[in-house]
Scaffold this motif. Structure first.
Motif, PDB file in Angstrom:
ATOM      1  N   PHE A  54       0.864  -1.174   0.000  1.00  0.00           N
ATOM      2  CA  PHE A  54       0.000   0.000   0.000  1.00  0.00           C
ATOM      3  C   PHE A  54       0.905   1.230   0.000  1.00  0.00           C
ATOM      4  N   PRO A  55       0.392   2.393  -0.417  1.00  0.00           N
ATOM      5  CA  PRO A  55       1.218   3.604  -0.381  1.00  0.00           C
ATOM      6  C   PRO A  55       1.802   3.831   1.020  1.00  0.00           C
ATOM      7  N   LYS A  56       3.064   4.251   1.058  1.00  0.00           N
ATOM      8  CA  LYS A  56       3.784   4.455   2.316  1.00  0.00           C
ATOM      9  C   LYS A  56       3.128   5.554   3.129  1.00  0.00           C
ATOM     10  N   LYS A  57       2.891   5.291   4.414  1.00  0.00           N
ATOM     11  CA  LYS A  57       2.320   6.250   5.346  1.00  0.00           C
ATOM     12  C   LYS A  57       3.133   6.224   6.626  1.00  0.00           C
ATOM     13  N   GLU A  58       3.036   7.292   7.393  1.00  0.00           N
ATOM     14  CA  GLU A  58       3.707   7.351   8.690  1.00  0.00           C
ATOM     15  C   GLU A  58       2.920   6.567   9.737  1.00  0.00           C
ATOM     16  N   GLU A  59       1.594   6.479   9.546  1.00  0.00           N
ATOM     17  CA  GLU A  59       0.770   5.716  10.463  1.00  0.00           C
ATOM     18  C   GLU A  59      -0.472   5.201   9.747  1.00  0.00           C
TER      19      GLU A  59
END
Length: 99
Positions: free
Chosen positions: A62-67
């Motif tokens: 999935f697209p990279k997220k911080e949280e």
């Protein structure tokens, strides 16, 4: 830092992430943040924060997220992410057992 019995140097980590174009996303106050925290909320989602790669059943990221807030109730219309449908529909509080 050590991984799989081998010492990992911060410069190696810096180069690894820089080559992937995400080094700036991992810096907090000029320092690399390479830790991950996972918390199971009472009657709610699983909260994942830090350095993680969330993949689907086929191994696609999935697209990279911080949280991320991950659904536990199976009612979300945005699975695997929580959309708040658990409100009043989930009754579970995970607790660490004393060892």
């Amino acid at each position: 830092m050590e991984k799989s019995g081998k010492a990992v140097h911060s410069e190696d980590i810096r180069i690894f992430y820089k080559n992937r174009g995400i080094l700036d996303e991992l810096k907090i106050g000029g320092e690399l943040n390479l830790s991950t925290e996972i918390q199971i909320f009472d009657n709610g989602p699983i909260h994942v924060k830090g350095d993680f790669d969330l993949k689907d059943g086929q191994g696609k990221s999935f697209p990279k997220k911080e949280e991320a807030y991950l659904c536990r109730c199976n009612l979300s219309s945005n699975k695997p992410f929580c959309d708040g449908q658990h409100e009043g529909n989930l009754s579970h509080c995970a607790r660490v057992e004393n060892a």
